[in-house]
Design a protein around this motif. Structure first.
Motif, PDB file in Angstrom:
ATOM      1  N   GLY A  95       0.632  -1.312  -0.222  1.00 29.68           N
ATOM      2  CA  GLY A  95      -0.167   0.062  -0.222  1.00 29.68           C
ATOM      3  C   GLY A  95       0.715   0.823  -0.368  1.00 29.68           C
ATOM      4  N   ARG A  96      -0.145   2.433   0.321  1.00 31.80           N
ATOM      5  CA  ARG A  96       1.031   3.422   0.463  1.00 31.80           C
ATOM      6  C   ARG A  96       0.588   4.027   1.711  1.00 31.80           C
ATOM      7  NH1 ARG A  96       4.934   4.969  -3.687  1.00 31.80           N
ATOM      8  NH2 ARG A  96       4.329   2.776  -5.483  1.00 31.80           N
ATOM      9  N   LEU A  97       1.947   4.670   2.128  1.00 29.11           N
ATOM     10  CA  LEU A  97       0.832   5.528   3.664  1.00 29.11           C
ATOM     11  C   LEU A  97       0.246   6.723   3.234  1.00 29.11           C
ATOM     12  CD1 LEU A  97       1.641   5.609   6.826  1.00 29.11           C
ATOM     13  CD2 LEU A  97       4.006   6.914   5.986  1.00 29.11           C
ATOM     14  N   ILE A  98      -0.117   6.967   4.144  1.00 31.68           N
ATOM     15  CA  ILE A  98      -1.176   8.113   4.151  1.00 31.68           C
ATOM     16  C   ILE A  98      -0.531   8.628   5.078  1.00 31.68           C
ATOM     17  CG2 ILE A  98      -3.457   9.301   4.804  1.00 31.68           C
ATOM     18  CD1 ILE A  98      -4.961   6.688   3.227  1.00 31.68           C
ATOM     19  N   ARG A  99      -0.566   8.262   6.009  1.00 29.49           N
ATOM     20  CA  ARG A  99       0.085   9.726   7.611  1.00 29.49           C
ATOM     21  C   ARG A  99       0.450   7.945   8.566  1.00 29.49           C
ATOM     22  NH1 ARG A  99      -4.517  11.985  11.405  1.00 29.49           N
ATOM     23  NH2 ARG A  99      -6.394  10.529  11.261  1.00 29.49           N
ATOM     24  N   ARG A 100       1.076   8.668   9.308  1.00 27.96           N
ATOM     25  CA  ARG A 100       1.269   7.603  11.242  1.00 27.96           C
ATOM     26  C   ARG A 100       1.104   8.896  11.582  1.00 27.96           C
ATOM     27  NH1 ARG A 100       6.937   6.624  14.467  1.00 27.96           N
ATOM     28  NH2 ARG A 100       6.380   6.025  15.208  1.00 27.96           N
ATOM     29  N   TYR A 101       0.709   8.562  13.138  1.00 29.31           N
ATOM     30  CA  TYR A 101      -0.334   9.187  14.299  1.00 29.31           C
ATOM     31  C   TYR A 101      -0.030   8.807  15.536  1.00 29.31           C
ATOM     32  CZ  TYR A 101      -3.996   7.257  12.828  1.00 29.31           C
ATOM     33  OH  TYR A 101      -5.733   6.841  12.562  1.00 29.31           O
ATOM     34  N   LYS A 102      -0.189   9.307  16.585  1.00 30.72           N
ATOM     35  CA  LYS A 102      -0.039   8.943  17.865  1.00 30.72           C
ATOM     36  C   LYS A 102       0.899   7.739  17.498  1.00 30.72           C
ATOM     37  CE  LYS A 102      -4.220  10.122  18.761  1.00 30.72           C
ATOM     38  NZ  LYS A 102      -5.926   9.501  19.009  1.00 30.72           N
ATOM     39  N   ARG A 103       1.983   7.906  16.914  1.00 30.06           N
ATOM     40  CA  ARG A 103       2.668   7.041  17.098  1.00 30.06           C
ATOM     41  C   ARG A 103       2.957   5.063  16.946  1.00 30.06           C
ATOM     42  NH1 ARG A 103       7.498   6.526  21.870  1.00 30.06           N
ATOM     43  NH2 ARG A 103       5.059   6.099  23.235  1.00 30.06           N
ATOM     44  N   PHE A 104       2.043   5.071  17.117  1.00 32.56           N
ATOM     45  CA  PHE A 104       1.399   3.295  17.202  1.00 32.56           C
ATOM     46  C   PHE A 104       0.411   3.234  16.095  1.00 32.56           C
ATOM     47  CE2 PHE A 104       3.817   3.898  21.312  1.00 32.56           C
ATOM     48  CZ  PHE A 104       4.572   2.899  21.290  1.00 32.56           C
ATOM     49  N   LEU A 105       0.238   4.757  15.194  1.00 33.64           N
ATOM     50  CA  LEU A 105      -1.195   3.939  14.490  1.00 33.64           C
ATOM     51  C   LEU A 105      -1.095   4.316  12.477  1.00 33.64           C
ATOM     52  CD1 LEU A 105      -3.961   4.976  16.427  1.00 33.64           C
ATOM     53  CD2 LEU A 105      -3.523   2.665  15.919  1.00 33.64           C
ATOM     54  N   ALA A 106      -1.324   4.293  11.115  1.00 32.23           N
ATOM     55  CA  ALA A 106      -0.734   4.303  10.812  1.00 32.23           C
ATOM     56  C   ALA A 106      -2.020   3.882   9.709  1.00 32.23           C
ATOM     57  CB  ALA A 106       0.229   3.715   9.745  1.00 32.23           C
ATOM     58  N   ASP A 107      -2.396   5.670   8.751  1.00 33.71           N
ATOM     59  CA  ASP A 107      -3.160   4.889   7.805  1.00 33.71           C
ATOM     60  C   ASP A 107      -2.884   5.089   6.607  1.00 33.71           C
ATOM     61  OD1 ASP A 107      -5.295   5.352   9.593  1.00 33.71           O
ATOM     62  OD2 ASP A 107      -5.426   7.994   9.190  1.00 33.71           O
ATOM     63  N   VAL A 108      -3.241   3.815   6.137  1.00 30.35           N
ATOM     64  CA  VAL A 108      -2.630   2.860   4.397  1.00 30.35           C
ATOM     65  C   VAL A 108      -3.465   3.136   3.400  1.00 30.35           C
ATOM     66  CG1 VAL A 108      -1.273   1.072   3.524  1.00 30.35           C
ATOM     67  CG2 VAL A 108      -1.067   2.112   5.349  1.00 30.35           C
ATOM     68  N   ARG A 109      -3.728   3.315   1.876  1.00 30.49           N
ATOM     69  CA  ARG A 109      -4.575   3.048   1.141  1.00 30.49           C
ATOM     70  C   ARG A 109      -3.464   1.759   0.686  1.00 30.49           C
ATOM     71  NH1 ARG A 109      -4.134   7.473  -1.060  1.00 30.49           N
ATOM     72  NH2 ARG A 109      -6.167   7.966  -0.111  1.00 30.49           N
ATOM     73  N   LEU A 110      -4.365   0.516   0.947  1.00 28.86           N
ATOM     74  CA  LEU A 110      -4.073  -0.392  -0.728  1.00 28.86           C
ATOM     75  C   LEU A 110      -3.522  -0.151  -1.864  1.00 28.86           C
ATOM     76  CD1 LEU A 110      -5.440  -3.416   1.962  1.00 28.86           C
ATOM     77  CD2 LEU A 110      -3.217  -1.865   2.586  1.00 28.86           C
ATOM     78  N   ASP A 111      -2.839  -1.541  -2.392  1.00 27.04           N
ATOM     79  CA  ASP A 111      -3.429  -1.271  -3.453  1.00 27.04           C
ATOM     80  C   ASP A 111      -2.868  -2.969  -4.217  1.00 27.04           C
ATOM     81  OD1 ASP A 111      -0.179   0.667  -3.907  1.00 27.04           O
ATOM     82  OD2 ASP A 111       0.074  -1.075  -4.305  1.00 27.04           O
ATOM     83  N   GLY A 112      -2.913  -2.924  -5.875  1.00 20.15           N
ATOM     84  CA  GLY A 112      -1.976  -4.309  -5.875  1.00 20.15           C
ATOM     85  C   GLY A 112      -2.981  -5.125  -6.253  1.00 20.15           C
ATOM     86  N   ALA A 113      -2.371  -6.217  -6.657  1.00 24.53           N
ATOM     87  CA  ALA A 113      -3.103  -7.565  -7.565  1.00 24.53           C
ATOM     88  C   ALA A 113      -4.635  -8.049  -6.932  1.00 24.53           C
ATOM     89  CB  ALA A 113      -2.446  -8.592  -7.724  1.00 24.53           C
ATOM     90  N   ASP A 114      -4.696  -7.417  -5.511  1.00 22.35           N
ATOM     91  CA  ASP A 114      -6.724  -7.909  -5.345  1.00 22.35           C
ATOM     92  C   ASP A 114      -7.359  -7.091  -5.381  1.00 22.35           C
ATOM     93  OD1 ASP A 114      -8.800  -8.979  -3.652  1.00 22.35           O
ATOM     94  OD2 ASP A 114      -7.463  -9.535  -2.269  1.00 22.35           O
TER      95      ASP A 114
END
Length: 252
Positions: free
Chosen positions: A10-29
Motif C-alpha cells: 500500500g501507500r502510507l497516508i499518515r502515521r500518527y499517535k506513534r502506533f497508528l498509520a493510515d494506509v491505502r492498499l493497492d496491488g493485485a487484489d
C-alpha cells in the motif's frame, strides 16, 4: 524468518499517535485495491525518514478476532534522500531473528552454547532478550552470556556519516538503563553482548546517533570500557522474508 502469509502492499497516508498509520492498499487484489485501513505501528521510535506520506509500505494481516487492528506495518521502502530498499520497522521481530540465527550458528561469537533462553529476568526488574548458557560441569564451560538486542532502522544519507546505520532514532532512557545493567553483569563475572540488528541492507557500518541521544552514546562507551561487547548485523529483506545477512563494523 518468512512471513507466514503474503504481505499486502500500500501507500502510507499518515502515521500518527506513534502506533497508528493510515494506509491505502493497492496491488493485485481488486477487492482491496484503493481500500484505506488503519494499521498498528509496532515501533516506538521516531522512524526518521520512514514515515513520509506516499511511501510504499507492506502490511501483515491477522485473522485474530480479539485484535483491535487486523493490520500491522512491517516494511517501508526507503526513498531518496533517505536510502534505498526495504526497511523493517516491526521491533517485534529482531529478538526472534537473532535467537534463530544463534541457534543456527550464524553468529560465530555466540555459537556453540548448550542452552538458549529468551526473556529471562535479570537486573532491576528487566528481562534479557537472549541468555546463553553452557553446562557448568563440562570442561571449558563459558560463563552465562547476556545478549541484549536492539532494532536499528535509521540511516541519514545527508548527514556526516551518510552510509551508517544509527541507533537510537530518539532519546531512549530504557536503552541507557540496559547498558548499565549489562555492565553490572560483566562485573559479576558474566559475559554481556549488545547486538544491534539493522533491518535494512544499505548501510556499511554502525554508529550511535550521538546528536539525537548523547546520553546513550556516552553510556555505550562506558559499557564497552567496562567489558560489554557489541556486535552489529544487517539484514536481507524482501516482501517474503527477513534474514540476517552480514556483520557490520562498529565505529564510535
Amino acid at each position: 524468518m518468512r512471513f507466514p502469509t503474503p504481505l499486502l502492499q500500500g501507500r502510507l497516508i499518515r502515521r500518527y499517535k506513534r502506533f497508528l498509520a493510515d494506509v491505502r492498499l493497492d496491488g493485485a487484489d481488486a477487492l482491496l485495491d484503493g481500500v484505506e485501513v488503519t494499521a498498528h505501528v509496532p515501533n516506538s521510535g521516531s522512524m526518521i525518514g520512514l514515515d513520509f506520506p506516499g511511501s510504499a509500505v507492506w502490511l501483515s494481516r491477522s485473522d485474530n478476532p480479539k485484535r483491535k487492528l487486523a493490520y500491522t506495518l512491517e516494511l517501508v521502502e526507503a526513498a531518496a534522500p533517505w536510502g534505498e530498499g526495504l526497511v523493517g520497522v516491526n521491533t517485534g521481530h529482531p529478538n526472534a531473528l537473532v535467537a534463530a540465527a544463534i541457534a543456527a550458528g550464524t553468529i560465530p561469537e555466540l555459537a556453540g552454547y548448550d542452552r538458549l533462553r529468551r526473556e529471562v529476568k535479570y537486573g532491576r526488574n528487566s528481562r534479557i532478550d537472549v541468555l546463553l548458557e553452557d553446562d557448568s560441569t563440562k570442561p571449558g564451560a563459558r560463563p552465562p552470556t547476556y545478549v541484549e538486542v536492539k532494532n536499528v532502522h535509521l540511516r541519514r544519507p545527508d548527514g556526516p556519516h551518510g552510509d551508517a546505520a544509527e541507533f537510537p532514532d530518539c532519546v531512549t532512557a530504557r536503552g541507557a538503563k540496559h547498558l548499565e545493567e549489562m555492565a553490572a553483569m560483566v562485573a559479576q563475572g558474566c559475559r554481556a553482548v549488545m547486538l544491534y540488528l539493522v533491518q535494512r541492507g544499505d548501510c556499511t557500518h554502525f554508529r550511535t546517533a550521538a546528536d539525537l541521544d548523547p546520553t546513550y552514546h556516552d553510556g555505550l562507551r562506558r559499557a564497552l570500557d567496562s567489558g560489554v561487547e557489541a556486535l552489529c548485523w544487517s539484514c536481507a529483506i524482501t516482501p517474503e522474508s527477513i534474514e540476517l545477512d552480514r556483520p557490520l563494523p562498529i565505529r564510535l
